[in-house]
Design a protein around this motif. Structure first.
Motif, short mmCIF file in Angstrom:
data_model
loop_
_atom_site.label_atom_id
_atom_site.label_comp_id
_atom_site.label_asym_id
_atom_site.label_seq_id
_atom_site.Cartn_x
_atom_site.Cartn_y
_atom_site.Cartn_z
N ILE A 185 9.34 6.28 7.52
CA ILE A 185 8.21 7.13 7.14
C ILE A 185 7.64 7.79 8.40
O ILE A 185 7.46 8.99 8.47
CB ILE A 185 7.10 6.30 6.45
N ASN A 238 9.24 3.28 2.09
CA ASN A 238 8.96 1.84 2.04
C ASN A 238 7.47 1.54 1.80
O ASN A 238 6.98 0.47 2.14
CB ASN A 238 9.47 1.15 3.32
N GLY A 260 -2.53 8.04 2.24
CA GLY A 260 -1.32 8.77 1.86
C GLY A 260 -0.46 7.90 0.96
O GLY A 260 -0.98 7.22 0.07
N HIS A 261 0.85 7.88 1.21
CA HIS A 261 1.75 7.09 0.34
C HIS A 261 1.34 5.61 0.32
O HIS A 261 1.23 5.01 -0.75
CB HIS A 261 3.19 7.21 0.84
N VAL A 262 1.14 5.04 1.51
CA VAL A 262 0.82 3.60 1.57
C VAL A 262 -0.63 3.37 1.15
O VAL A 262 -0.91 2.56 0.26
CB VAL A 262 1.05 3.04 2.99
N ASP A 282 -10.13 9.56 5.00
CA ASP A 282 -8.94 10.41 5.22
C ASP A 282 -9.43 11.83 5.44
O ASP A 282 -9.48 12.64 4.50
CB ASP A 282 -7.99 10.31 4.01
N PRO A 283 -9.83 12.17 6.69
CA PRO A 283 -10.40 13.50 6.94
C PRO A 283 -9.49 14.66 6.50
O PRO A 283 -10.00 15.62 5.90
CB PRO A 283 -10.64 13.50 8.45
N PRO A 284 -8.16 14.61 6.75
CA PRO A 284 -7.35 15.76 6.28
C PRO A 284 -7.44 15.93 4.75
O PRO A 284 -7.54 17.05 4.25
CB PRO A 284 -5.93 15.40 6.72
N HIS A 307 -3.61 2.94 7.78
CA HIS A 307 -2.37 3.51 7.23
C HIS A 307 -2.23 4.98 7.61
O HIS A 307 -1.90 5.82 6.77
CB HIS A 307 -2.35 3.32 5.71
N THR A 308 -2.50 5.28 8.87
CA THR A 308 -2.38 6.67 9.33
C THR A 308 -1.07 6.83 10.10
O THR A 308 -0.51 5.86 10.60
CB THR A 308 -3.52 7.02 10.30
N PRO A 309 -0.63 8.07 10.25
CA PRO A 309 0.47 8.30 11.20
C PRO A 309 -0.06 8.13 12.62
O PRO A 309 -1.28 8.14 12.82
CB PRO A 309 0.86 9.77 10.97
N THR A 332 -0.88 -1.98 10.02
CA THR A 332 0.57 -1.87 9.73
C THR A 332 1.04 -0.45 10.00
O THR A 332 2.11 -0.06 9.53
CB THR A 332 0.87 -2.19 8.25
N ARG A 373 0.87 2.04 13.32
CA ARG A 373 1.58 2.00 14.60
C ARG A 373 0.67 1.28 15.58
O ARG A 373 -0.56 1.44 15.53
CB ARG A 373 1.89 3.41 15.12
N ASP A 408 0.98 -6.14 12.33
CA ASP A 408 2.43 -6.03 12.16
C ASP A 408 3.03 -5.12 13.22
O ASP A 408 4.22 -5.18 13.48
CB ASP A 408 2.73 -5.45 10.77
N GLY A 430 7.32 -2.87 6.26
CA GLY A 430 8.07 -2.00 5.32
C GLY A 430 9.48 -2.49 5.03
O GLY A 430 10.27 -1.78 4.41
#
Ligand SMILES: NC(=O)C1=CN([C@@H]2O[C@H](COP(=O)(O)OP(=O)(O)OC[C@H]3O[C@@H](n4cnc5c(N)ncnc54)[C@H](O)[C@@H]3O)[C@@H](O)[C@H]2O)C=CC1
Ligand SMILES: O=C(O)C(=O)[C@H](O)COP(=O)(O)O
Length: 331
Positions: free
Chosen positions: A67, A91, A125-127, A146-148, A173-175, A201, A203, A222, A247
């Motif tokens: 992801i 995942n 997002g997805h997660v 989630d500002p965006p 759960h952000t990029p 979980t 980065r 994680d 994941g």
């Protein structure tokens, strides 16, 4: 055609050979000489795809079976006409089930019920969306940032500082990008309730590890800054510590490989259709009550045992993940 692929991507061997010469290499060792005459790469988080790797190569397409894509210099790729495809969402259910396992474990050890707790979700997002939907049904009060998405949808997402103030448990759960690097640092930790718990979980670099260690907060990690070289004190004090396997579900890995294969097929006009590994049953999402979750999760994913394994063998971080038995998704 030549494809260079990470040799730890499961279910891939034999699929592309009818169409291409496929060279399988450990992700970390993929080097300039390997990719110089390659048309496409299939990578994981362990291959840095930047100018140092790609300059002067014939690579036209990079498919990452993950992801996250912070290991790819997308700006360099854009400037050099290299297409980048991720396995978006592949995942997400694996990560959901990791967070579920962590919540169950914490609720047992600390003797609380979901109705007693506010769960803060950063990145929906997805997660994050899955975590939000399931956590609400389990009885948590949920607040989300989630500002965006807030800018696009005006969906009632709160600023990070507000979510941090309200949350008893704050899960990220952000990029990883320039807006999220160290977004969880000393200033944010000061706003959090004493005794609250941070779960990461996403980065490692999203959280300032040293500041977290000094904050007195409780935490479940994680992902780690400088993986696989962990800060021993950060590891020691974690409530739960795992080696970037949130994941690692069988279905998550199958989805990741399938999405990468289909990307290659579409880009090069190969008749791979909607290929999916024949030996893996696809996810069958369903609702699960908190009670059923508590009754079943240990048999599916014993997160406390995983944590003990890493704490006892931190130097085996990469070995543990490379030898991991992918978990079956069951909700
Ligand atoms: N530990 C593991 O095994 C895994 C880790 N991941 C990590 O989790 C991340 C999230 O995965 P997905 O939910 O699938 O990604 P996604 O791209 O679907 O969702 C990310 C969300 O974060 C939001 N966001 C972006 N910047 C933000 C900010 N500054 N503050 C708050 N929200 C922000 C986006 O608007 C988006 O809604 C991945 O980028 C990856 O790094 C993903 C899968 C497995
Ligand atoms: O999908 C992501 O993003 C992840 O972090 C993966 O679960 C990690 O996958 P590998 O790079 O270990 O395959």
């Amino acid at each position: 055609m030549k494809i260079v692929a990470d040799n730890a991507i499961p279910f891939l061997k034999g699929v592309l050979e009818p169409y291409a010469r496929v060279e399988y290499l450990p992700g970390k060792t993929i080097a300039t000489a390997d990719v110089r005459d390659a048309d496409a790469l299939i990578v994981r988080t362990r291959t840095r795809c930047d100018a140092a790797l790609l300059e002067g190569s014939s690579v036209k397409l990079i498919a990452t079976a993950t992801i996250g894509f912070d290991h790819i210099d997308t700006e360099y790729c854009r400037r050099h006409g290299i297409e980048v495809a991720t396995a978006a969402g592949c995942n997400a259910r694996g990560v959901l089930q990791y967070v579920a396992a962590a919540l169950v474990r914490l609720s047992r050890v600390q003797a609380w019920e979901p109705a007693d707790k506010t769960l803060g979700i950063v990145g929906v997002g997805h997660v994050g969306s899955l975590v939000e939907a399931y956590a609400r049904t389990w009885g948590f009060r949920v607040v989300a940032c989630d500002p965006p998405r807030e800018e696009r949808e005006h969906g009632g997402f709160l600023p990070l500082e507000e979510v941090a103030c309200q949350a008893d448990i704050l899960t990220f759960h952000t990029p990883l990008d320039d807006t999220t690097r160290h977004m969880a640092g000393a200033k944010l930790f000061e706003r959090m309730k004493p005794g609250s718990i941070l779960i990461n979980t996403s980065r490692g670099e999203v959280v300032d590890g040293q500041a977290l260690r000094e904050s007195g907060l409780q935490y479940v990690l994680d992902v780690w800054e400088h993986e696989p070289d962990l800060d021993p004190l950060l590891l020691r004090d974690a409530l739960l510590a795992t080696p970037h396997i949130a994941g690692y579900s069988a279905q998550g890995k199958a989805n990741a490989t399938a999405l990468s294969v289909r990307t290659i097929g579409r880009y090069f006009g190969l008749s791979l259709g909607e290929w999916y590994p024949s030996n893996i049953a696809p996810s069958r999402p369903r609702a699960i009550s908190w009670q059923e979750l508590c009754d079943t999760i240990d048999d599916r994913f014993d997160i406390a045992a995983e944590s003990r394994r890493l704490k006892e063998n931190p130097e085996k971080f990469e070995t543990i993940r490379n030898e991991y038995r992918y978990r079956e998704e069951y909700f």
